[in-house]
Design a protein around this motif. Structure first.
Motif, PDB file in Angstrom:
ATOM      1  N   GLY A  16      -7.119   5.111 -14.762  1.00 26.09           N
ATOM      2  CA  GLY A  16      -6.858   3.921 -15.566  1.00 26.09           C
ATOM      3  C   GLY A  16      -6.739   2.684 -14.707  1.00 26.09           C
ATOM      4  N   LEU A  17      -6.073   2.817 -13.559  1.00 30.26           N
ATOM      5  CA  LEU A  17      -5.932   1.700 -12.634  1.00 30.26           C
ATOM      6  C   LEU A  17      -7.286   1.292 -12.071  1.00 30.26           C
ATOM      7  CD1 LEU A  17      -3.936  -0.132 -11.071  1.00 30.26           C
ATOM      8  CD2 LEU A  17      -3.882   1.641  -9.309  1.00 30.26           C
ATOM      9  N   ALA A  18      -8.105   2.277 -11.703  1.00 30.70           N
ATOM     10  CA  ALA A  18      -9.435   1.982 -11.157  1.00 30.70           C
ATOM     11  C   ALA A  18     -10.295   1.256 -12.187  1.00 30.70           C
ATOM     12  CB  ALA A  18     -10.113   3.275 -10.713  1.00 30.70           C
ATOM     13  N   SER A  19     -10.238   1.677 -13.434  1.00 30.45           N
ATOM     14  CA  SER A  19     -11.008   1.024 -14.495  1.00 30.45           C
ATOM     15  C   SER A  19     -10.548  -0.413 -14.711  1.00 30.45           C
ATOM     16  CB  SER A  19     -10.877   1.801 -15.809  1.00 30.45           C
ATOM     17  OG  SER A  19     -11.374   3.116 -15.654  1.00 30.45           O
ATOM     18  N   MET A  20      -9.232  -0.636 -14.706  1.00 32.98           N
ATOM     19  CA  MET A  20      -8.709  -1.975 -14.921  1.00 32.98           C
ATOM     20  C   MET A  20      -9.079  -2.913 -13.779  1.00 32.98           C
ATOM     21  SD  MET A  20      -7.196  -3.954 -16.969  1.00 32.98           S
ATOM     22  CE  MET A  20      -6.558  -2.767 -18.159  1.00 32.98           C
ATOM     23  N   VAL A  21      -8.957  -2.429 -12.540  1.00 36.79           N
ATOM     24  CA  VAL A  21      -9.315  -3.250 -11.380  1.00 36.79           C
ATOM     25  C   VAL A  21     -10.806  -3.553 -11.383  1.00 36.79           C
ATOM     26  CG1 VAL A  21      -9.454  -3.276  -8.857  1.00 36.79           C
ATOM     27  CG2 VAL A  21      -7.377  -2.453  -9.980  1.00 36.79           C
ATOM     28  N   ARG A  22     -11.600  -2.587 -11.822  1.00 36.93           N
ATOM     29  CA  ARG A  22     -13.049  -2.789 -11.898  1.00 36.93           C
ATOM     30  C   ARG A  22     -13.381  -3.905 -12.882  1.00 36.93           C
ATOM     31  NH1 ARG A  22     -14.209   2.262 -12.815  1.00 36.93           N
ATOM     32  NH2 ARG A  22     -14.454   2.867 -10.635  1.00 36.93           N
ATOM     33  N   ILE A  23     -12.622  -4.010 -13.983  1.00 35.09           N
ATOM     34  CA  ILE A  23     -12.858  -5.047 -14.995  1.00 35.09           C
ATOM     35  C   ILE A  23     -12.465  -6.423 -14.475  1.00 35.09           C
ATOM     36  CG2 ILE A  23     -12.098  -5.883 -17.265  1.00 35.09           C
ATOM     37  CD1 ILE A  23     -11.840  -2.925 -18.091  1.00 35.09           C
ATOM     38  N   MET A  24     -11.311  -6.506 -13.808  1.00 38.19           N
ATOM     39  CA  MET A  24     -10.765  -7.801 -13.399  1.00 38.19           C
ATOM     40  C   MET A  24     -11.177  -8.200 -11.989  1.00 38.19           C
ATOM     41  SD  MET A  24      -6.843  -6.410 -13.001  1.00 38.19           S
ATOM     42  CE  MET A  24      -6.154  -7.864 -12.286  1.00 38.19           C
ATOM     43  N   LEU A  25     -12.074  -7.436 -11.364  1.00 36.85           N
ATOM     44  CA  LEU A  25     -12.430  -7.644  -9.968  1.00 36.85           C
ATOM     45  C   LEU A  25     -13.024  -9.030  -9.702  1.00 36.85           C
ATOM     46  CD1 LEU A  25     -12.453  -6.176  -7.235  1.00 36.85           C
ATOM     47  CD2 LEU A  25     -14.769  -5.419  -7.745  1.00 36.85           C
ATOM     48  N   MET A  26     -13.830  -9.566 -10.617  1.00 39.68           N
ATOM     49  CA  MET A  26     -14.533 -10.830 -10.402  1.00 39.68           C
ATOM     50  C   MET A  26     -13.770 -12.032 -10.949  1.00 39.68           C
ATOM     51  SD  MET A  26     -16.972  -9.640  -8.720  1.00 39.68           S
ATOM     52  CE  MET A  26     -17.838 -11.175  -8.466  1.00 39.68           C
ATOM     53  N   TYR A  27     -12.519 -11.842 -11.313  1.00 39.17           N
ATOM     54  CA  TYR A  27     -11.725 -12.938 -11.850  1.00 39.17           C
ATOM     55  C   TYR A  27     -10.612 -13.319 -10.893  1.00 39.17           C
ATOM     56  CZ  TYR A  27     -14.072 -11.728 -16.195  1.00 39.17           C
ATOM     57  OH  TYR A  27     -15.005 -11.460 -17.144  1.00 39.17           O
ATOM     58  N   TYR A  28     -10.195 -14.576 -10.969  1.00 42.38           N
ATOM     59  CA  TYR A  28      -9.130 -15.083 -10.125  1.00 42.38           C
ATOM     60  C   TYR A  28      -7.800 -14.795 -10.810  1.00 42.38           C
ATOM     61  CZ  TYR A  28      -6.342 -18.355  -7.386  1.00 42.38           C
ATOM     62  OH  TYR A  28      -5.382 -18.921  -6.584  1.00 42.38           O
ATOM     63  N   ALA A  84     -11.892   1.670  -0.643  1.00 38.51           N
ATOM     64  CA  ALA A  84     -11.543   1.308  -2.016  1.00 38.51           C
ATOM     65  C   ALA A  84     -10.457   2.224  -2.567  1.00 38.51           C
ATOM     66  CB  ALA A  84     -12.790   1.367  -2.902  1.00 38.51           C
ATOM     67  N   ASN A  85     -10.569   3.514  -2.273  1.00 41.62           N
ATOM     68  CA  ASN A  85      -9.547   4.462  -2.716  1.00 41.62           C
ATOM     69  C   ASN A  85      -8.189   4.144  -2.084  1.00 41.62           C
ATOM     70  OD1 ASN A  85      -8.878   7.336  -3.913  1.00 41.62           O
ATOM     71  ND2 ASN A  85      -8.169   7.396  -1.804  1.00 41.62           N
ATOM     72  N   LEU A  86      -8.204   3.796  -0.793  1.00 43.72           N
ATOM     73  CA  LEU A  86      -6.963   3.457  -0.093  1.00 43.72           C
ATOM     74  C   LEU A  86      -6.309   2.209  -0.689  1.00 43.72           C
ATOM     75  CD1 LEU A  86      -4.960   3.835   2.229  1.00 43.72           C
ATOM     76  CD2 LEU A  86      -6.523   2.559   3.702  1.00 43.72           C
ATOM     77  N   LEU A  87      -7.109   1.166  -0.970  1.00 42.30           N
ATOM     78  CA  LEU A  87      -6.571  -0.068  -1.549  1.00 42.30           C
ATOM     79  C   LEU A  87      -5.953   0.185  -2.921  1.00 42.30           C
ATOM     80  CD1 LEU A  87      -9.373  -2.605  -0.551  1.00 42.30           C
ATOM     81  CD2 LEU A  87      -7.092  -2.384   0.445  1.00 42.30           C
ATOM     82  N   LEU A  88      -6.599   1.013  -3.723  1.00 45.94           N
ATOM     83  CA  LEU A  88      -6.048   1.334  -5.044  1.00 45.94           C
ATOM     84  C   LEU A  88      -4.753   2.128  -4.914  1.00 45.94           C
ATOM     85  CD1 LEU A  88      -9.245   2.206  -7.108  1.00 45.94           C
ATOM     86  CD2 LEU A  88      -7.746   0.247  -7.404  1.00 45.94           C
ATOM     87  N   MET A  89      -4.670   3.012  -3.909  1.00 44.41           N
ATOM     88  CA  MET A  89      -3.436   3.760  -3.683  1.00 44.41           C
ATOM     89  C   MET A  89      -2.305   2.833  -3.268  1.00 44.41           C
ATOM     90  SD  MET A  89      -3.791   6.937  -4.401  1.00 44.41           S
ATOM     91  CE  MET A  89      -2.332   7.606  -3.613  1.00 44.41           C
ATOM     92  N   VAL A  90      -2.618   1.799  -2.474  1.00 49.49           N
ATOM     93  CA  VAL A  90      -1.604   0.811  -2.073  1.00 49.49           C
ATOM     94  C   VAL A  90      -1.101   0.047  -3.287  1.00 49.49           C
ATOM     95  CG1 VAL A  90      -1.215  -1.313  -0.749  1.00 49.49           C
ATOM     96  CG2 VAL A  90      -2.472   0.587   0.280  1.00 49.49           C
ATOM     97  N   ILE A  91      -2.027  -0.390  -4.149  1.00 46.77           N
ATOM     98  CA  ILE A  91      -1.635  -1.100  -5.371  1.00 46.77           C
ATOM     99  C   ILE A  91      -0.776  -0.202  -6.254  1.00 46.77           C
ATOM    100  CG2 ILE A  91      -2.517  -2.118  -7.514  1.00 46.77           C
ATOM    101  CD1 ILE A  91      -4.965  -3.042  -5.932  1.00 46.77           C
ATOM    102  N   GLN A  98     -10.193  13.217  -7.084  1.00 44.75           N
ATOM    103  CA  GLN A  98      -9.959  11.809  -7.406  1.00 44.75           C
ATOM    104  C   GLN A  98     -11.100  10.935  -6.918  1.00 44.75           C
ATOM    105  OE1 GLN A  98      -5.922  10.009  -6.726  1.00 44.75           O
ATOM    106  NE2 GLN A  98      -6.986   8.841  -5.160  1.00 44.75           N
ATOM    107  N   LEU A  99     -11.582  11.187  -5.707  1.00 45.52           N
ATOM    108  CA  LEU A  99     -12.678  10.405  -5.147  1.00 45.52           C
ATOM    109  C   LEU A  99     -13.967  10.612  -5.928  1.00 45.52           C
ATOM    110  CD1 LEU A  99     -12.027  10.970  -1.339  1.00 45.52           C
ATOM    111  CD2 LEU A  99     -11.993   8.766  -2.505  1.00 45.52           C
ATOM    112  N   LYS A 100     -14.291  11.854  -6.237  1.00 48.68           N
ATOM    113  CA  LYS A 100     -15.564  12.145  -6.897  1.00 48.68           C
ATOM    114  C   LYS A 100     -15.576  11.713  -8.359  1.00 48.68           C
ATOM    115  CE  LYS A 100     -17.004  15.890  -3.843  1.00 48.68           C
ATOM    116  NZ  LYS A 100     -17.451  17.290  -3.709  1.00 48.68           N
ATOM    117  N   GLN A 101     -14.417  11.683  -9.012  1.00 50.37           N
ATOM    118  CA  GLN A 101     -14.363  11.265 -10.408  1.00 50.37           C
ATOM    119  C   GLN A 101     -14.432   9.752 -10.553  1.00 50.37           C
ATOM    120  OE1 GLN A 101     -10.865  13.053 -12.143  1.00 50.37           O
ATOM    121  NE2 GLN A 101     -11.971  14.879 -12.783  1.00 50.37           N
TER     122      GLN A 101
END
Length: 325
Positions: free
Chosen positions: A243-255, A224-231, A196-199
């Motif tokens: 899928g969650l990592a990709s979505m968070v990466r997209i919305m990271l700079m938005y309020y 970062a992996n820990l925060l995503l696991m909490v979410i 999971q970490l390496k991918q």
């Protein structure tokens, strides 16, 4: 879950290749150039019921894995699942004296004395499992000889494409054979964590060349992996980790409230579309009040969404639309 599951801890390590052999010593040489390539080894301990690291150490790749197996870190009643790279008779004996159970895979070249040997057969005449009670001996220079009593459980793994005989080593003399096998199978959890970490956070490029900079970058990845696991644990909607990592990466700079968005992304999207439609309708009737055209072709405006009767920025930024005449 079985009674032993909450007491189970898993240890293993993964190796990350580096750009130089000067900071962290690697193992082996490059097959083409013959040069040594540096590598850092990340030693990890996880609890089976958490799926996140509880203890992490960094060493050069040349360091033996048994470095992480410290009996003082475990308490009476704990169970450890590990790979055969951690086999160390002295530490195994210390774990046994502390009341800690271990389960690992046997090495082929181990020498031992057999105290008892029992074979269990299936009705069809094939072997179900084999249980051996053995004693290992090791001489330490300038010290006493080490004797360690253990049990070898041998079984045929039907999960493989081709039936494979597997031998496990444990210091527990009373636990059921099925439980010993299940404990070792749980070791796969830590392999899934490394995958999971390496991918999702590929550490192919490093921003610094010092040992501290490399460690910081790996720590940031683990955080970062820990925060995503909490979410992922907090939201009810089913998301794959990638899928969650990709979505968070997209919305990271938005309020945006990530929890409400990730729970019902279609609902927030429908709200945004409705606001856009209302804005365009208002633009038709009053083009000079709130909106300004650029070159007579494009309209720019800020999108606001309403969530739980509280105003917030929709965080999709400034959107561009073709002018509606």
């Amino acid at each position: 879950m079985p009674a032993w599951f909450n007491r189970l801890q898993i240890i293993d390590s993964t190796t990350i290749s580096l750009f130089s052999n000067l900071i962290f010593k690697g193992v082996g040489r490059h097959p083409k150039t013959g040069k040594k390539k540096g590598s850092i080894k990340v030693h990890t301990n996880i609890h089976a019921n958490e799926f996140v690291p509880s203890d992490i150490k960094f060493t050069s790749a040349a360091t033996n894995d048994s470095f992480m197996l410290k009996p003082a870190n475990y308490n009476d009643g704990d169970i450890i699942a590990m790979d055969r790279a951690y086999i160390d008779y002295a530490r195994f004996e210390e774990l046994t004296n502390r009341g800690v159970t271990y389960v690992t895979k046997m090495k082929k070249n181990l020498v031992y004395d057999t105290l008892s040997d029992t074979m269990y057969m299936l009705p069809c005449g094939l072997m179900e499992c084999r249980v051996q009670v053995v004693e290992f001996r090791k001489h330490i220079k300038g010290g006493e000889n080490i004797k360690h009593k253990a049990r070898i459980v041998t079984y045929v793994d039907p999960a493989k494409k081709k039936a494979k005989v597997i031998s496990l080593l444990t210091n527990d003399m009373t636990m059921e054979v099925e439980d010993i096998i299940d404990i070792y199978r749980q070791r796969w959890e830590i392999e899934l964590l490394f995958k999971q970490l390496k991918q999702n956070f590929p550490l192919k490029y490093f921003y610094g060349e010092s040992a501290n900079a490399i460690k910081i970058q790996i720590w940031v990845t683990l955080i970062a992996n820990l925060l995503l696991m909490v979410i992922k644990k907090r939201i009810k909607r089913s998301w794959s980790f990638s899928g969650l990592a990709s979505m968070v990466r997209i919305m990271l700079m938005y309020y945006v409230n990530c929890y409400t968005f990730l729970e019902e992304p279609e609902k927030d999207w429908a709200k945004m579309v409705q606001v856009i439609r209302e804005g365009l309708t208002f633009y038709k009737t009053s083009p000079e009040s709130h909106f300004r055209t650029l070159g007579g072709e494009v309209v720019l405006f800020r999108v606001l969404a309403d969530s739980n009767e509280m105003e917030k920025a929709a965080c999709f930024g400034w959107l561009r639309f073709t002018e509606v005449a």
